[in-house]
Design an enzyme around this catalytic site. Sequence first.
Site, short mmCIF file in Angstrom:
data_model
loop_
_atom_site.label_atom_id
_atom_site.label_comp_id
_atom_site.label_asym_id
_atom_site.label_seq_id
_atom_site.Cartn_x
_atom_site.Cartn_y
_atom_site.Cartn_z
N LYS A 52 0.87 -1.18 0.00
CA LYS A 52 0.00 0.00 0.00
C LYS A 52 0.90 1.22 0.00
O LYS A 52 2.05 1.15 0.45
CB LYS A 52 -0.88 0.01 1.26
CG LYS A 52 -2.08 0.91 1.16
CD LYS A 52 -3.21 0.22 0.44
CE LYS A 52 -4.43 1.08 0.32
NZ LYS A 52 -5.57 0.31 -0.18
P1 NAD Z 1 -13.12 7.76 -2.86
O1 NAD Z 1 -12.18 8.85 -2.51
O2 NAD Z 1 -13.44 7.51 -4.30
O3 NAD Z 1 -14.52 7.96 -2.11
C1 NAD Z 1 -14.64 8.18 -0.73
C2 NAD Z 1 -16.07 8.60 -0.41
O4 NAD Z 1 -16.16 8.81 1.00
C3 NAD Z 1 -16.48 9.92 -1.06
O5 NAD Z 1 -17.86 9.85 -1.42
C4 NAD Z 1 -16.31 10.93 0.06
O6 NAD Z 1 -17.16 12.07 -0.08
C5 NAD Z 1 -16.72 10.10 1.25
N1 NAD Z 1 -16.21 10.62 2.51
C6 NAD Z 1 -15.01 11.22 2.73
N2 NAD Z 1 -14.94 11.62 4.02
C7 NAD Z 1 -16.11 11.26 4.59
C8 NAD Z 1 -16.64 11.39 5.89
N3 NAD Z 1 -15.97 12.03 6.85
N4 NAD Z 1 -17.87 10.87 6.14
C9 NAD Z 1 -18.55 10.23 5.15
N5 NAD Z 1 -18.12 10.11 3.91
C10 NAD Z 1 -16.91 10.60 3.64
O7 NAD Z 1 -12.51 6.46 -2.18
P2 NAD Z 1 -12.84 4.95 -2.53
O8 NAD Z 1 -11.87 4.47 -3.54
O9 NAD Z 1 -14.32 4.81 -2.76
O10 NAD Z 1 -12.41 4.23 -1.17
C11 NAD Z 1 -13.26 4.17 -0.03
C12 NAD Z 1 -12.77 3.07 0.89
O11 NAD Z 1 -12.76 1.83 0.18
C13 NAD Z 1 -11.34 3.24 1.42
O12 NAD Z 1 -11.27 2.66 2.69
C14 NAD Z 1 -10.51 2.40 0.43
O13 NAD Z 1 -9.29 1.97 0.99
C15 NAD Z 1 -11.47 1.24 0.23
N6 NAD Z 1 -11.22 0.47 -0.99
C16 NAD Z 1 -11.23 1.06 -2.21
C17 NAD Z 1 -11.03 0.28 -3.35
C18 NAD Z 1 -11.10 0.85 -4.73
O14 NAD Z 1 -11.06 0.07 -5.70
N7 NAD Z 1 -11.25 2.14 -4.90
C19 NAD Z 1 -10.80 -1.10 -3.22
C20 NAD Z 1 -10.81 -1.66 -1.94
C21 NAD Z 1 -11.03 -0.87 -0.84
#
Ligand code: NAD
Length: 419
Positions: free
Chosen positions: A109
């Site tokens: 990561k």
């Molecule tokens: P992203 O940045 O695309 O989206 C994050 C979302 O969370 C946004 O809608 C944002 O507005 C919201 N957010 C931010 N702060 C917030 C708060 N305080 N309260 C509520 N909502 C809030 O990120 P993502 O890629 O969707 O990742 C989200 C989670 O999923 C992370 O933990 C990431 O590690 C995990 N993840 C992502 C992927 C991927 O393929 N993108 C894969 C596995 C795990």
Amino acid sequence: MAAFLSTSDLFKNVMKTMKEAGEIANISPNALERLKTPRRSIMVSIPVSMDDGNIKVFTGYRVQHNQTLGPFKGGLRYHETVNLSEVAGLATLMTMKTSLLQLPLGGAKGGVEVDPSKLSNHELEKLTRSFATELGPFIGPDKDIPAPDVGTDSQTMAWILDTYSSESGYAQTGVVTGKPVEIGGSLGRDSATGLGVVYTIEKALETRNENIKDVTIAIQGFGKVGLHAANEAFALGGKIVSVSDVEGAIYNPEGLNIRELIQFSHEKGSVIGFPGAKAITNDELLFLDVDVLAPCALDGVINSINVNNVRAKIIVEGANGPVTANASHILNSNGIMVVPDILANGGGVVVSYFEWVQDLDWHFWEEATVRGKLKSVMYKSFDKVWSFSKEHHKDMRTSAMAVALLRLEKALKLRGQAW
Ligand code: NAD
């Protein structure tokens, strides 16, 4: 273990689950000892000449946790709270995730301590290219393959690909996944994590003889994971009553029209103000009386302090670490199933693996093929964890980690790295 690695709650939670799962699965102490510490932790300074003419120096990290099963694999996060300990915890989770999902990949990561919303596009490109140059000697299609995470996207990956390929002197599309389809990305990668979350919801409901068409769902976060989870669940007839973003949450007990909401949030930059829905807080969303709750935004949102307010029957961790290890135990004893991150959000890395395979093969698949293969991996992985959980009378988080550790232990022993 270096003390600075264990300063974050996320790292401590991962270690706690690993220890518990290690005991249940009878994993050798040598194997566990190796898996407690990342193999390599890289910390770099990234000077960027900002649009105002000043130099600003950012800090970037890449933690390569384990490569026993194959090249390191894991996302890059741009967020102001990124730190080495959190990245190390997330890298450890990646090793467990790739193992659980039977992929020939290890875990890593990375991230940069930056609020990307405060940088211009030009500044972000410079930051990313400098970071890619610093990481250059350590990454590569057969070494370590980054992907998008919070605050990064397919454009970020395109800049890394371009920088790495320029410095190598030839096109190396397999150096990153989650890149645009036009330059070697896979069809279906954008929606993969969200779709995987939905396949997991289906399987979790199946254990209760329920169907996604008959249940209510709340989703925290409307980004790369949450938006696609909502969209895919909606397409299958699920009733999504609440979603949120950083601005707050919206709620409609009759169900939200997710197609219209996606359009609305693209135009307005937030889900807030969507017609026909009531504004609630992100905390209120977590405590709604729904069948399924999918936290898809941040880690630690359900913790020892607020866990007893949760009323959902099933929690599916779309984000990494949204439920703390202690909260998870309390939820289990309250009869609430928690499907852990390494299983529930594994769809992203599964399709990243498919993308990497397509890049190495220079041969690309139809989207239906990607979705079909993803479904098969997610269903099989769920079944494996569910069987372990039934056999050992253990919760899904401990069981998922145990299944992952068992495969890793075998590989470590075969390679002579543990006994
Ligand atoms: P992203 O940045 O695309 O989206 C994050 C979302 O969370 C946004 O809608 C944002 O507005 C919201 N957010 C931010 N702060 C917030 C708060 N305080 N309260 C509520 N909502 C809030 O990120 P993502 O890629 O969707 O990742 C989200 C989670 O999923 C992370 O933990 C990431 O590690 C995990 N993840 C992502 C992927 C991927 O393929 N993108 C894969 C596995 C795990």
